[in-house]
Design an enzyme around this catalytic site. Structure first.
Site, short mmCIF file in Angstrom:
data_model
loop_
_atom_site.label_atom_id
_atom_site.label_comp_id
_atom_site.label_asym_id
_atom_site.label_seq_id
_atom_site.Cartn_x
_atom_site.Cartn_y
_atom_site.Cartn_z
N SER A 43 18.74 -3.52 30.89
CA SER A 43 17.51 -2.85 30.46
C SER A 43 16.49 -3.85 29.94
CB SER A 43 17.86 -1.83 29.39
OG SER A 43 18.62 -2.45 28.36
N SER B 147 10.49 0.91 19.94
CA SER B 147 10.63 0.00 21.06
C SER B 147 9.62 0.26 22.17
CB SER B 147 12.06 0.05 21.57
OG SER B 147 12.27 -0.93 22.55
N HIS B 148 10.11 0.63 23.34
CA HIS B 148 9.27 0.79 24.52
C HIS B 148 8.72 2.21 24.65
CE1 HIS B 148 13.45 1.65 24.99
NE2 HIS B 148 13.13 2.54 25.90
N ASP C 54 11.27 -7.18 21.99
CA ASP C 54 12.63 -7.65 22.26
C ASP C 54 12.98 -7.61 23.75
OD1 ASP C 54 12.82 -4.92 22.36
OD2 ASP C 54 14.48 -4.74 20.93
N ARG C 55 12.21 -6.90 24.56
CA ARG C 55 12.52 -6.86 26.00
C ARG C 55 11.69 -7.87 26.78
NH1 ARG C 55 13.69 -0.74 28.04
NH2 ARG C 55 15.20 -0.29 26.40
N LYS D 83 14.99 1.52 11.83
CA LYS D 83 16.39 1.12 11.84
C LYS D 83 16.66 0.07 10.79
CE LYS D 83 16.36 -2.45 15.41
NZ LYS D 83 17.03 -2.99 16.56
N GLU E 278 21.41 -7.32 28.70
CA GLU E 278 21.54 -5.96 29.19
C GLU E 278 20.61 -5.79 30.38
OE1 GLU E 278 22.47 -2.67 26.35
OE2 GLU E 278 20.89 -3.68 25.24
N ASP F 25 8.10 -3.63 20.74
CA ASP F 25 8.52 -4.41 19.57
C ASP F 25 8.95 -5.84 19.92
OD1 ASP F 25 10.73 -3.39 20.91
OD2 ASP F 25 11.99 -3.48 19.13
N ARG G 56 14.96 7.65 16.11
CA ARG G 56 13.67 7.77 16.81
C ARG G 56 13.29 9.23 16.94
NH1 ARG G 56 14.21 3.28 21.53
NH2 ARG G 56 14.66 1.56 20.11
N ASP H 258 7.94 -5.67 25.50
CA ASP H 258 7.77 -4.25 25.17
C ASP H 258 7.13 -4.04 23.79
OD1 ASP H 258 9.94 -5.09 23.68
OD2 ASP H 258 10.84 -3.09 23.68
N THR I 163 20.96 4.94 20.08
CA THR I 163 21.32 3.60 20.56
C THR I 163 20.71 2.52 19.66
OG1 THR I 163 21.19 4.53 22.79
CG2 THR I 163 21.41 2.15 22.63
N ARG J 233 20.67 8.16 33.41
CA ARG J 233 20.52 6.88 34.10
C ARG J 233 21.67 6.71 35.08
NH1 ARG J 233 16.64 5.09 30.81
NH2 ARG J 233 16.93 4.90 28.57
N LYS K 117 17.91 -8.87 20.82
CA LYS K 117 17.42 -9.44 22.07
C LYS K 117 16.00 -9.95 21.82
CE LYS K 117 16.41 -4.81 23.78
NZ LYS K 117 17.40 -3.73 23.70
C1 G1P Z 1 18.13 1.77 26.18
C2 G1P Z 1 18.79 0.76 27.07
C3 G1P Z 1 19.76 -0.08 26.28
C4 G1P Z 1 19.03 -0.72 25.11
C5 G1P Z 1 18.31 0.33 24.29
C6 G1P Z 1 17.46 -0.26 23.19
O1 G1P Z 1 19.08 2.62 25.63
O2 G1P Z 1 19.44 1.37 28.15
O3 G1P Z 1 20.34 -1.05 27.10
O4 G1P Z 1 19.91 -1.42 24.29
O5 G1P Z 1 17.46 1.11 25.14
O6 G1P Z 1 16.46 -1.09 23.71
P1 G1P Z 1 19.40 4.07 26.25
O7 G1P Z 1 18.11 4.83 26.28
O8 G1P Z 1 19.91 3.84 27.64
O9 G1P Z 1 20.44 4.65 25.33
ZN ZN Z 2 12.31 -2.97 22.24
#
Ligand code: G1P
Ligand code: ZN
Length: 543
Positions: A365, A113-114, A281-282, A126, A363, A279, A22, A277, A18, A496, A376
């Site tokens: 998320s 990210s998180h 962006d959240r 990325k 989103e 990085d 990773r 989070d 996504t 999910r 974001k």
């Molecule tokens: C998750 C979130 C998605 C977000 C992505 C990157 O992806 O659900 O909305 O864009 O992290 O932060 P997922 O693990 O669901 O593919």
């Molecule tokens: Zn992030």
């Protein structure tokens, strides 16, 4: 000082998910693993003459080593200049901001990210294109294809670059500019929001608490909230970025940001709380004893955008990912602007923003942002809320309830089943696909299934089609259950379940979402046979 060509053999697992590639740190540490992927990026984007690259990451474990390798490879691959954040640090939104500000040939962002970090934690990489946004699928697929046939990579043999002092350095004929990671971003924020009004709000005793979760936003939050807006130093907690995020899970939600949640739900709670989070962006937005769902947050930002200087001229449109609630759609309708429904992942918003079709995106998320950059943006969302609060002089909860009274409430929750065996997860998805014919028209108590499908999306700008984006079960009253497999995890599978129903009745708006959604939750579990197939009797995370 020479550029060498090193023979290598492909790895088969370098498919970006996504949001980039990773993997766990030990996977990245395999011989040539990082180099193969970076070379695949450079081969795919065909570095033009005199090109500049932005480079930085969230400071997680392996960040510094990876930066040195990428700098040497950038030099050998013909970049003229690399802008790298001091200490190897750039939040994802700051990287996007800098790519756009200096019109570079994109950038490489190092982050998972998180996801947790550390020697056995996750690492990620990325490529973002020249518009500052994540590379679209066309490019990530080409990178993956290249990684499967790579035979060599180019790297200069040079000493490590000094990353902890800003300034220009030369390696193999390439300039490395070590830049302040915060400044350009903080200036951009100041150009969008009414800092004078926010400063006044904070000076008047309005207490805030921002949790940087020992991740990248610490220095950004200090500069913006404390230095530029005058908040007390203790308004920012866990402000020192650590390579393992202090053993935490840097995901700003009710489960992982519990330290902040306890403060906002405790005695003498501040009026406003927020977290970001790994990085940056959240974002999670909290009021005193109150949680704002990210879907509601997007809708509320849209409905109040006219109060914020950077958005006073109006919104072109709104975009939300498919699983995000339709709360924003209602605002768009009232404003008379289009609302786009895209697949999950920020990369789908880029084309819409570049074409001037949307201004705000979000989103469920915990991701919200606008066309000021192409990612974001956690701190942006926090500042947007503070700007609204400064103008409206109401509580967070008051603003949300007023919003629901006007538009109705899209009651929403997401249930995650993390780290389940891939077979079980795939089995659930297959069962759902196989049930489409029998589900259509099926009655569950007062709810009837109107349609079910696997979401696919045709990009209105370039016509590209993305299929298999999540199973949707939509009821005649507009309620929805969505099942989707995560594309960002590195171990097992994460399933999910997204649940949404619409409640126009104000007298029911105070209900807890889990209570209000109980029937939908029961139906979701029944039709997916989830408990039986995964052996789990409850979700790992509820948001
Ligand atoms: C998750 C979130 C998605 C977000 C992505 C990157 O992806 O659900 O909305 O864009 O992290 O932060 P997922 O693990 O669901 O593919
Ligand atoms: Zn992030």
């Amino acid at each position: 000082m020479q550029a060498g060509t090193i023979a290598t053999a492909p790895y088969t697992d370098q498919k970006p998910g996504t949001s980039g590639l990773r993997k766990r740190v030990p996977v990245f540490r395999q011989a040539h693993y990082l180099e193969n992927f970076v070379q695949s990026i450079f081969d795919t984007i065909a570095v033009p003459p005199n090109a500049t690259l932005v480079l930085g990451g969230d400071g997680r474990y392996y960040n510094r080593e990876a930066i040195q390798v990428i700098l040497r490879m950038a030099a050998a691959n013909g970049f003229m200049r690399v802008l790298v954040g001091k200490g190897g640090i750039l939040s994802t939104p700051a990287a996007s901001c800098i790519i756009r500000k200096y019109r570079t040939h994109g950038g490489i962002i190092l982050s998972a990210s998180h996801n947790p970090g550390g020697p056995d934690g996750d690492f990620g990489i990325k490529y973002n294109t020249a518009n500052g946004g994540p590379a679209p699928e066309k490019i990530t697929e080409a990178i993956f294809a290249q990684s499967k046939k790579i035979a060599q990579y180019r790297i200069s043999e040079t000493a490590d670059v000094e990353l902890d002092r800003t300034g220009d350095y030369e390696i193999s004929g390439m300039t490395v500019s070590v830049i302040d990671p915060v400044e350009a971003y903080a200036e951009l924020m100041e150009s969008l929001f009414d800092f004078t009004a926010i400063r006044k709000l904070l000076a008047g005793g309005f207490k805030i608490k921002f949790d940087a979760m020992h991740a990248v936003t610490g220095p950004y939050a200090r500069e913006i909230f404390v230095h530029r807006l005058g908040a007390p130093v203790d308004s920012v907690m866990n402000a020192v970025p650590l390579p393992d995020f202090g053993s935490g899970h840097p995901d700003p939600n009710l489960t992982y940001a519990h330290e902040l949640v306890e403060i906002l739900y405790g005695e003498d709670a501040p009026e406003f709380g927020a977290a970001s989070d790994g990085d940056g962006d959240r974002n999670m937005i909290l009021g005193k004893q109150f949680f704002v769902t990210p879907s509601d947050s997007l809708a509320i930002l849209a409905a109040n955008a006219h109060l914020v200087p950077g958005y006073q001229q109006g919104l072109a449109g709104i975009a939300r990912s498919m699983p995000t609630s339709a709360a924003a759609d209602r605002v768009a309708k009232t404003l008379g602007i289009p609302c786009y429904e895209t697949p999950t992942g920020w990369k789908f918003f880029g084309n819409l923003m570049d074409a001037g079709k949307v201004t705000l995106c979000g989103e469920e998320s915990f991701g919200t942002g606008s066309d000021h950059i192409r990612e974001k943006d956690g701190l942006w969302a926090v500042l947007f809320w503070l700007n609204i609060l400064a103008v409206r002089k109401q509580s967070v909860q008051g603003i949300v309830f007023e919003h629901w009274a006007k538009y109705g409430r899209n009651v929403y929750s997401r249930h995650d089943y993390e780290d389940i065996p891939a077979d079980a997860a795939n089995g659930v998805m297959k069962l759902l696909h196989d049930s489409f014919a029998t589900l259509k028209g099926a009655q569950f108590g007062h709810l009837q299934v109107k349609m079910c499908d696997d979401f696919s999306y045709t990009d209105p700008v370039d016509g590209s089609v993305s299929t298999g984006q999540g199973v949707r079960i939509i009821f005649t009253d507009g309620s929805r259950i969505i099942f989707r497999l995560s594309g960002t995890g590195t171990g097992g599978a994460t399933l999910r379940i997204y649940l949404e129903s619409f409640e126009p009745d104000v007298s029911k708006h105070h209900l807890d979402a889990q209570v209000a959604l109980a029937t939908l939750i029961r139906i979701a579990l029944q039709i997916s046979e989830l408990h039986k197939r995964t052996g789990r009797d409850k979700p790992t995370v509820i948001t």
